[in-house]
Motif scaffolding. Structure first.
Motif, short mmCIF file in Angstrom:
data_model
loop_
_atom_site.label_atom_id
_atom_site.label_comp_id
_atom_site.label_asym_id
_atom_site.label_seq_id
_atom_site.Cartn_x
_atom_site.Cartn_y
_atom_site.Cartn_z
N TYR A 178 58.68 28.95 96.45
CA TYR A 178 58.34 29.45 95.13
C TYR A 178 57.18 28.63 94.57
O TYR A 178 57.14 27.40 94.72
CB TYR A 178 59.51 29.35 94.14
CG TYR A 178 60.67 30.24 94.46
CD1 TYR A 178 60.73 31.53 93.94
CD2 TYR A 178 61.70 29.80 95.28
CE1 TYR A 178 61.81 32.36 94.23
CE2 TYR A 178 62.77 30.61 95.58
CZ TYR A 178 62.82 31.90 95.04
OH TYR A 178 63.88 32.71 95.34
N ARG A 180 55.64 28.96 90.74
CA ARG A 180 55.64 29.71 89.49
C ARG A 180 54.46 29.24 88.63
O ARG A 180 54.30 28.04 88.39
CB ARG A 180 56.96 29.51 88.75
CG ARG A 180 57.27 30.60 87.73
CD ARG A 180 58.66 30.38 87.17
NE ARG A 180 59.66 30.38 88.22
CZ ARG A 180 60.23 31.47 88.70
NH1 ARG A 180 59.90 32.65 88.22
NH2 ARG A 180 61.12 31.39 89.67
N ASN A 189 55.79 34.83 88.79
CA ASN A 189 56.36 34.26 90.02
C ASN A 189 55.81 35.04 91.20
O ASN A 189 56.49 35.88 91.79
CB ASN A 189 57.89 34.35 89.97
CG ASN A 189 58.54 33.77 91.21
OD1 ASN A 189 57.97 32.89 91.86
ND2 ASN A 189 59.71 34.27 91.55
N ARG A 535 66.70 28.47 91.81
CA ARG A 535 65.50 27.67 92.05
C ARG A 535 65.18 26.81 90.83
O ARG A 535 65.19 27.27 89.69
CB ARG A 535 64.33 28.60 92.35
CG ARG A 535 64.34 29.18 93.74
CD ARG A 535 64.01 28.16 94.79
NE ARG A 535 62.75 27.49 94.50
CZ ARG A 535 62.27 26.49 95.22
NH1 ARG A 535 62.96 26.03 96.23
NH2 ARG A 535 61.12 25.94 94.90
N ASP A 537 62.37 25.66 89.79
CA ASP A 537 61.19 26.00 89.01
C ASP A 537 61.33 27.32 88.26
O ASP A 537 60.35 27.82 87.69
CB ASP A 537 59.94 26.05 89.90
CG ASP A 537 60.14 26.90 91.13
OD1 ASP A 537 61.14 27.65 91.17
OD2 ASP A 537 59.30 26.83 92.04
N ASN A 538 62.53 27.90 88.23
CA ASN A 538 62.76 29.10 87.42
C ASN A 538 63.16 28.72 85.99
O ASN A 538 63.32 29.58 85.14
CB ASN A 538 63.87 29.95 88.05
CG ASN A 538 64.02 31.29 87.36
OD1 ASN A 538 63.05 31.88 86.90
ND2 ASN A 538 65.26 31.77 87.26
N GLU A 722 62.77 34.23 83.98
CA GLU A 722 62.89 35.62 84.43
C GLU A 722 64.25 36.19 84.08
O GLU A 722 65.23 35.44 83.93
CB GLU A 722 62.67 35.70 85.95
CG GLU A 722 61.26 35.32 86.37
CD GLU A 722 61.03 35.51 87.85
OE1 GLU A 722 62.02 35.79 88.57
OE2 GLU A 722 59.88 35.38 88.29
#
Length: 869
Positions: A178, A180, A189, A535, A537-538, A722
């Motif tokens: 990922y 982002r 993303n 994740r 980085d979400n 998200e």
């Protein structure tokens, strides 16, 4: 044929080309010479010499003048043929509609299938010099099995560029898990890939702003597709603007914007980053041992692939270490063939091509049979035309014109049908097929050629048959077929039903294989398991510690919910495993060959939550710190290593680390049943699962909606970037067979079309036969025959034709089924029931078609049947 007479075909040929003024004298001389040679040299020698003499007489001074046929192509005659054709189509409206409908459906089906085949074969061909671009891969012989990996070690491409002059450019193509990106308040993303600067030389994706080459050469620069640029910057110019990576200190300057990638590209990305920005573990730490890098090279136009194979062999021996080099070879896969290999759709494309050809063939045969049957209604018309001086060639031209006009009408209707069904077809198959024939002259020319050729071929036989009748025979209505004519027409019916049985049986086999794969025990419990991304980085965490704390709080909250029965973590869940692999060696046999094992990172209670069975050893335990270095393997891996059990066993990886094997899990399916289970190893990294993978939650049966609401609430508590996105494990496996399900539906539809068209053809032949035997039917009715007896009488010959078709189709079905099923590691066994069901369906439909026509003939008043007009 009388063996004492000259060959009939040679006599007909001579009569056709010889000038009428010379024919009688020359024909008599040829026969006299033939009789003398029979006495002197024997029949065989005389026949060969007769053929030789006929061919020698085929010269300009003997050939009849061309102006004899000039009226066939005269504009006035052409207009007359066209006018009469249109009048006859209007006169026999029901026949015309039936024929146009049958041909239109066949043509439309063929066009749609042709569009699919052309779309699949168009992948990656839009790149300039795509013929010189290849993807590198490796093949390894493991215990007698050849395993293919479309991946290489990281250093392969730059080393090839240095050592092999035929390789003029190349690029690595690596996707991190990922990345982002954020610009002000906009977060995306995207699908990101790190590439070398040679990417620009290998591929020719269109740039709409900036300079892609300089972007990929410059560290901390980034290239975006147009869609991503619009999501981040709206209508503003993105060039020169800076993007930040969430939960990372990296910043990237936008240096180029690419046009959105076409659908027929095997490479799909939304963001490109320079190779210099790739993680250190990829650029600096990865060596020749790990096989995970996608690599592309471009060869010069003089490269010889045979010579290059030898150079790749030497290259492999120089750089691959240990015994691995002996079992491994590098290969090149052409760019234009990546789609077929990656999707394994070559059998599907071949099958669709065959179905298209069969459907068009059945439609043409159906047209021929209907046209022949219909021509019987016009024998008196033909007799009258001949009586007043029409030439046979003119009659043939008239019938061919009617046939071509019908086919052109059918072509137009077929194209309209394509426009009607294509949107739904695209929606169901998730395709983007277009049918803009006005923008594609080759396609338009092909369609017109199909219409003309189909019309000429389909109309040739009835035209030749009807025009051959003498005026007296035609005017009397005496139009009985010769034996050769009956054999030809019935042969067409056999061909139709062979094709229909093939499609019916193929449809049954495809659906059975799909249901077989979907119904197999995956050897773990995939029901009621929901997975979603965790994740790191979400979420907008300021540190890893904050991430761990927040996610642990969420997990503890989920565990307290009654609807949740178990929770586990993994880098990827079954059905989505990455294709990572590494070489391992038995610690007790350091000198033996290494074994390549696929691997996945799993979390606490992974095997327990998913219901996987350990046949030996124990699962990972969070209470044992030493398990952070332990592994669990599957049964296939144990067989590859030659182990009977895993007690006191250690694996040594490429870095020399000794990993204790604490458990042996029963083989379970983590991918489609089209592929066999491979040797698999499970790592256990306690703690890392909180932000480096996915979470899987088992819900109480029957409480799915409640469980999803609980999961979404817990997910939103982390303030993610998200919306909540999840998937069910069982549905993920069902998706794997969507291509086969679509193929099964396609085969079902076209099998239905084929059967309907074949039935129409059989209906035409039945009409022809009953008309031929109408006086016989009348006599039998006068003598006391019942309607049922007459139906049986008229139907039994057609039942024999379908029986012949069934016998012919069975070996073809068997061969085709084995060719289709050989691509499945786990497959059904072919039983007699498949053949019987296909045959019964064909018999029933044929019986209905013939019985309807036979009942109509049997119901006619015998007085009308026996009357001689």
């Amino acid at each position: 044929m009388d063996k004492q007479s000259p060959p009939h075909w040679a006599q007909h040929f001579f009569r056709w080309f010889c000038h009428p003024s010379y024919y009688e004298d020359l024909a008599g001389d040829l026969v006299e010479l033939y009789d003398e040679r029979v006495q002197q040299d024997g029949t065989r020698e005389a026949r060969w010499k007769y053929i030789r003499d006929v061919l020698l007489l085929f010269r300009p001074s003997i050939i009849r003048p061309v102006h004899t046929y000039s009226t066939l192509i005269h504009p006035a005659m052409f207009r007359n043929y066209l006018k009469v054709s249109l009048r006859n189509l209007w006169k026999y409206k029901s026949y015309a509609l039936l024929n146009i409908f049958g041909l239109a459906v066949g043509i439309a089906a063929s066009i749609v299938l042709f569009l699919i085949v052309r779309y699949e074969q168009s992948f990656d061909t839009f790149h300039a010099e795509h013929e010189q671009v290849y993807r590198l891969g490796q093949q390894e012989n493991e215990n007698g099995k050849l395993d293919t990996y479309d991946a290489t070690p990281v250093p392969v491409v730059p080393t090839l560029l240095e050592e092999i002059p035929e390789v003029v450019s190349g690029t690595r193509y690596f996707a991190p898990d990922y990345v982002r990106l954020r610009y002000q308040d906009n977060v995306v993303n995207p699908l990101v890939h790190f590439v070398d600067s040679g990417f620009v030389d290998v591929f020719t994706f269109e740039t709409v702003a900036g300079d892609l080459r300089s972007t990929l050469k410059t560290e901390n620069y980034i290239a975006l597709t147009r869609t991503i640029a619009e999501e981040l910057f709206g209508n503003a110019d993105p060039i020169g603007k800076t993007l930040e990576v969430i939960n990372n200190e990296q910043r990237f300057v936008v240096g180029a914007v690419l046009k959105n990638l076409p659908d027929n590209s095997s490479l799909q990305f939304e963001v490109l980053l320079p190779w210099n920005n790739a993680p250190d573990w990829v650029t600096k730490e990865a060596g020749w041992e790990g096989t995970f890098m996608t690599s592309f090279v471009k060869l010069n136009n003089r490269a010889n692939t045979t010579e290059l194979s030898d150079k790749l062999l030497a290259f492999k021996n120089r750089h691959y270490v240990g015994e691995r080099a002996a079992n491994l070879q590098l290969y090149l896969r052409p760019l234009a063939k990546l789609r077929a290999f990656d999707t394994k759709n070559t059998p599907i494309i071949v099958l669709l091509s065959i179905i298209a050809a069969i459907t068009l063939l059945i439609a043409s045969v159906n047209f021929t049979n209907l046209a022949t049957a219909q021509s019987l209604l016009r024998t008196r018309e033909i007799g009258l035309r001949k009586a007043i001086g029409s030439l046979r060639s003119q009659l043939i031209a008239q019938f061919l014109m009617e046939s071509v006009v019908t086919c052109l009408f059918a072509l137009v209707v077929g194209m309209l049908l394509v426009h009607l069904v294509l949107p739904r077809f695209n929606q169901y198959f998730d395709l983007s097929l277009t049918f803009r024939y006005w923008q594609n002259l080759p396609l338009l020319g092909t369609l017109l050629a199909i219409g003309l050729i189909t019309g000429l071929l389909a109309g040739a036989y009835p035209a030749a048959f009807v025009s051959r009748l003498s005026p007296i025979t035609s005017l009397r209505g005496q139009n009985k077929f010769r034996t050769s004519g009956r054999i030809f027409q019935r042969g067409l019916i056999v061909v139709q039903y062979v094709a229909s049985i093939l499609l019916i049986a193929g449809t049954l086999i495809i659906w059975r294989q799909v249901q077989f794969m979907k119904s197999q025990d995956l050897q773990f419990d995939e029901e009621n398991v929901v997975a979603f991304s965790l994740r790191y980085d979400n979420y907008s965490f300021k540190s890893e510690g904050q991430a761990k704390s927040a996610i642990k709080t969420m997990v503890d909250r989920l565990k307290s919910e009654s609807v949740v029965t178990a929770i586990t973590f993994a880098e990827k869940m079954p059905g989505r495993y990455n294709y990572y692999s590494t070489d391992f060696r038995d610690s007790e046999l350091p000198n033996e060959e290494s074994t390549e094992l696929r691997w996945v990172i799993v979390g606490n209670e992974y095997f327990e939550t998913l219901g996987m069975n350990l046949v030996a050893g124990r699962p990972f335990s969070a209470n044992l710190p030493s398990d952070s270095n332990a592994v669990i393997i599957n049964e296939t891996a144990a067989k590859a290593l030659g182990w009977q059990d895993v007690q006191d066993k250690y694996l040594v990886n490429s870095d020399g680390e000794h990993l204790p094997v604490v458990g042996l899990v029963k083989d379970y399916h983590y991918q489609s049943l089209q592929d066999r289970i491979q040797p698999m190893l499970h790592y256990y990294y306690p703690g890392d699962e909180y932000y480096y993978g996915e979470i899987a939650v088992r819900l109480q049966p029957g409480r799915t909606a409640e469980g999803l609401a609980v999961l979404e609430s817990a997910y939103q508590s982390l303030d993610p970037f998200e919306p909540f996105s999840y998937y069910f494990l069982d549905e993920e496996f069902d998706k794997m067979y969507r291509a086969q399900e679509r193929l099964g539906l396609t085969a079902s539809v076209f099998a239905g079309i084929a059967v309907v068209l074949a039935s129409l053809g059989l209906l035409g032949l039945a009409a022809f036969a009953t008309r031929q035997r109408r006086k016989e039917v009348g006599v039998r009715k006068v003598m006391g025959a019942s309607v049922t007896q007459i139906i049986v009488l008229l139907s039994r010959n057609f039942a024999g034709l379908v029986a012949i078709a069934f016998v012919v189709a069975c070996p073809l079905v068997y061969y085709g089924a084995n060719q289709f099923l050989q691509d499945f590691a786990y497959r059904i066994s072919l039983g007699a029931d498949v053949f019987l069901i296909a045959g019964i369906i064909a018999f029933v439909i044929a019986g209905i078609s013939v019985s309807l026509q036979a009942f109509r003939a049997a119901s006619v008043n015998p007085v009308n049947s026996l009357r001689d007009e």
